[in-house]
Design an enzyme around this catalytic site. Structure first.
Site, PDB file in Angstrom:
ATOM      1  N   ASN A   6      19.867  -0.560  77.050  1.00  0.00           N
ATOM      2  CA  ASN A   6      18.456  -0.884  76.866  1.00  0.00           C
ATOM      3  C   ASN A   6      17.805   0.278  76.128  1.00  0.00           C
ATOM      4  O   ASN A   6      17.582   1.330  76.710  1.00  0.00           O
ATOM      5  CB  ASN A   6      17.808  -1.096  78.242  1.00  0.00           C
ATOM      6  CG  ASN A   6      16.302  -1.238  78.156  1.00  0.00           C
ATOM      7  OD1 ASN A   6      15.751  -1.471  77.072  1.00  0.00           O
ATOM      8  ND2 ASN A   6      15.634  -1.111  79.294  1.00  0.00           N
ATOM      9  N   LYS A   8      14.816   0.516  74.958  1.00  0.00           N
ATOM     10  CA  LYS A   8      13.368   0.671  75.187  1.00  0.00           C
ATOM     11  C   LYS A   8      12.664   0.850  73.831  1.00  0.00           C
ATOM     12  O   LYS A   8      13.053   0.213  72.865  1.00  0.00           O
ATOM     13  CB  LYS A   8      13.121   1.829  76.153  1.00  0.00           C
ATOM     14  CG  LYS A   8      14.000   1.691  77.404  1.00  0.00           C
ATOM     15  CD  LYS A   8      13.656   2.609  78.515  1.00  0.00           C
ATOM     16  CE  LYS A   8      14.579   2.331  79.702  1.00  0.00           C
ATOM     17  NZ  LYS A   8      14.218   3.078  80.892  1.00  0.00           N
ATOM     18  N   HIS A  84      12.002  -6.271  83.337  1.00  0.00           N
ATOM     19  CA  HIS A  84      12.294  -4.833  83.501  1.00  0.00           C
ATOM     20  C   HIS A  84      11.132  -4.161  84.239  1.00  0.00           C
ATOM     21  O   HIS A  84       9.975  -4.539  84.059  1.00  0.00           O
ATOM     22  CB  HIS A  84      12.511  -4.192  82.129  1.00  0.00           C
ATOM     23  CG  HIS A  84      13.033  -2.793  82.233  1.00  0.00           C
ATOM     24  ND1 HIS A  84      12.208  -1.718  82.458  1.00  0.00           N
ATOM     25  CD2 HIS A  84      14.294  -2.314  82.209  1.00  0.00           C
ATOM     26  CE1 HIS A  84      12.956  -0.633  82.543  1.00  0.00           C
ATOM     27  NE2 HIS A  84      14.222  -0.961  82.402  1.00  0.00           N
ATOM     28  N   GLU A  86       9.653  -1.482  83.773  1.00  0.00           N
ATOM     29  CA  GLU A  86       8.586  -0.936  82.914  1.00  0.00           C
ATOM     30  C   GLU A  86       7.635  -2.049  82.484  1.00  0.00           C
ATOM     31  O   GLU A  86       6.433  -1.813  82.326  1.00  0.00           O
ATOM     32  CB  GLU A  86       9.202  -0.208  81.711  1.00  0.00           C
ATOM     33  CG  GLU A  86       9.794   1.130  82.151  1.00  0.00           C
ATOM     34  CD  GLU A  86      10.938   1.638  81.293  1.00  0.00           C
ATOM     35  OE1 GLU A  86      11.165   1.104  80.196  1.00  0.00           O
ATOM     36  OE2 GLU A  86      11.614   2.583  81.747  1.00  0.00           O
ATOM     37  N   GLU A 150      18.053  -2.251  89.470  1.00  0.00           N
ATOM     38  CA  GLU A 150      17.577  -0.973  88.954  1.00  0.00           C
ATOM     39  C   GLU A 150      16.529  -0.411  89.907  1.00  0.00           C
ATOM     40  O   GLU A 150      15.345  -0.743  89.795  1.00  0.00           O
ATOM     41  CB  GLU A 150      16.952  -1.166  87.570  1.00  0.00           C
ATOM     42  CG  GLU A 150      17.910  -1.684  86.537  1.00  0.00           C
ATOM     43  CD  GLU A 150      17.491  -1.289  85.130  1.00  0.00           C
ATOM     44  OE1 GLU A 150      18.308  -0.700  84.431  1.00  0.00           O
ATOM     45  OE2 GLU A 150      16.341  -1.549  84.754  1.00  0.00           O
ATOM     46  N   GLY A 156      15.272   6.726  84.468  1.00  0.00           N
ATOM     47  CA  GLY A 156      14.782   7.799  83.611  1.00  0.00           C
ATOM     48  C   GLY A 156      14.447   9.074  84.358  1.00  0.00           C
ATOM     49  O   GLY A 156      13.799   9.971  83.823  1.00  0.00           O
ATOM     50  N   SER A 186      19.662   5.876  85.399  1.00  0.00           N
ATOM     51  CA  SER A 186      20.311   7.161  85.122  1.00  0.00           C
ATOM     52  C   SER A 186      21.837   7.091  85.112  1.00  0.00           C
ATOM     53  O   SER A 186      22.502   8.019  85.570  1.00  0.00           O
ATOM     54  CB  SER A 186      19.809   8.238  86.098  1.00  0.00           C
ATOM     55  OG  SER A 186      18.405   8.407  85.974  1.00  0.00           O
TER      56      SER A 186
HETATM   57  P1  PGA Z   1      17.860   5.030  82.357  1.00  0.00           P
HETATM   58  O1  PGA Z   1      17.163   3.595  82.168  1.00  0.00           O
HETATM   59  O2  PGA Z   1      19.350   4.804  82.205  1.00  0.00           O
HETATM   60  O3  PGA Z   1      17.302   5.875  81.248  1.00  0.00           O
HETATM   61  O4  PGA Z   1      17.504   5.512  83.719  1.00  0.00           O
HETATM   62  C1  PGA Z   1      17.732   2.420  82.703  1.00  0.00           C
HETATM   63  C2  PGA Z   1      16.831   1.236  82.407  1.00  0.00           C
HETATM   64  O5  PGA Z   1      15.606   1.369  82.516  1.00  0.00           O
HETATM   65  O6  PGA Z   1      17.315   0.132  82.068  1.00  0.00           O
END
Ligand code: PGA
Length: 226
Positions: A6, A8, A84, A86, A150, A156, A186
């Site tokens: 992903n 983003k 997601h 976010e 997640e 992140g 992560s």
């Molecule tokens: P990250 O993001 O691996 O940077 O923690 C995962 C995601 O939001 O899909």
């Protein structure tokens, strides 16, 4: 095993072209990249399976800033991420809109990665199972549905769920729905093998570490041996 990147809001068309030139996942693992909408064409041209990061629930219409499943199909996109955290956190996405987006994706023959996961406050209040139960119950069962667990506190932040904690949540999700479950939060080359070797972890949804072709390839390789 499905390993999805992903991206983003990273990588425009030029950087996407550079990535796909350098990226060669090993055979035996399905690698997916999910770039921003404006980089989808370049990603598809690179030959990797491509997902969008979202999809709207209408075929077309007055929905400023949204992108339809038909447009994604026209570009050769294979699926979409929906719900997601976010999107839920910053853009008002709910369980209901997540489900509508997933339904529409399926209606157009797109695959779906639907994201679920608890926040840190919810985990501390011992609400993880309730949150997962509610989020998963909203999803439309479908053969092309993949769930991504997640935990919001692990996205992140560099804080990864322990393999045991991920396994526990995945096993719980599988009591609720019959779908593969990816772990996200992560994931890095250093922790991928251990997470992916858990019995109910069927792949990974990778943010930051999917932006570099070498680290994303290393995660795909770890999946091969898990
Ligand atoms: P990250 O993001 O691996 O940077 O923690 C995962 C995601 O939001 O899909």
């Amino acid at each position: 095993m499905l390993i999805a990147g992903n991206w983003k809001m990273f990588k425009g068309p030029r950087e996407t072209e550079e990535f796909v030139r350098a990226f060669s996942p090993p055979d035996g693992v399905e690698a997916v990249i999910a770039p921003p909408f404006t980089s989808l064409r370049e990603a598809v041209a690179g030959g990797t399976t491509v997902f969008a990061q979202n999809v709207h629930w209408a075929d077309e219409g007055p929905y400023t800033g949204e992108v339809s499943a038909a447009f994604l199909k026209e570009l050769g996109v294979a699926g979409a991420i929906v719900g997601h955290s976010e999107r839920r956190q910053y853009f008002g996405e709910t369980d209901e809109t997540t489900a509508k987006r997933a339904d529409q994706a399926f209606a157009w023959g797109l695959r779906v990665i639907a994201c679920v996961g608890e926040t840190e406050a919810q985990r501390e209040a011992d609400e993880t199972e309730d949150v997962l139960r509610r989020q998963v119950a909203a999803l439309p069962p479908h053969p092309d549905l993949v769930v991504a667990y997640e935990p919001v506190w692990a996205i992140g932040t560099g804080k990864t769920a322990t393999p045991e904690l991920a396994q526990e949540a995945h096993a719980f999700i599988k009591t609720l729905i019959d779908a593969p479950v990816l772990y996200g939060g992560s994931v890095k080359p250093e922790n991928a093998a251990e997470l992916l070797s858990q019995p109910d972890v069927d792949g990974a949804l990778v943010g930051g570490a999917s932006l570099d072709p070498e680290s994303f390839t290393a995660i795909c390789r770890a999946a091969l041996h898990s």
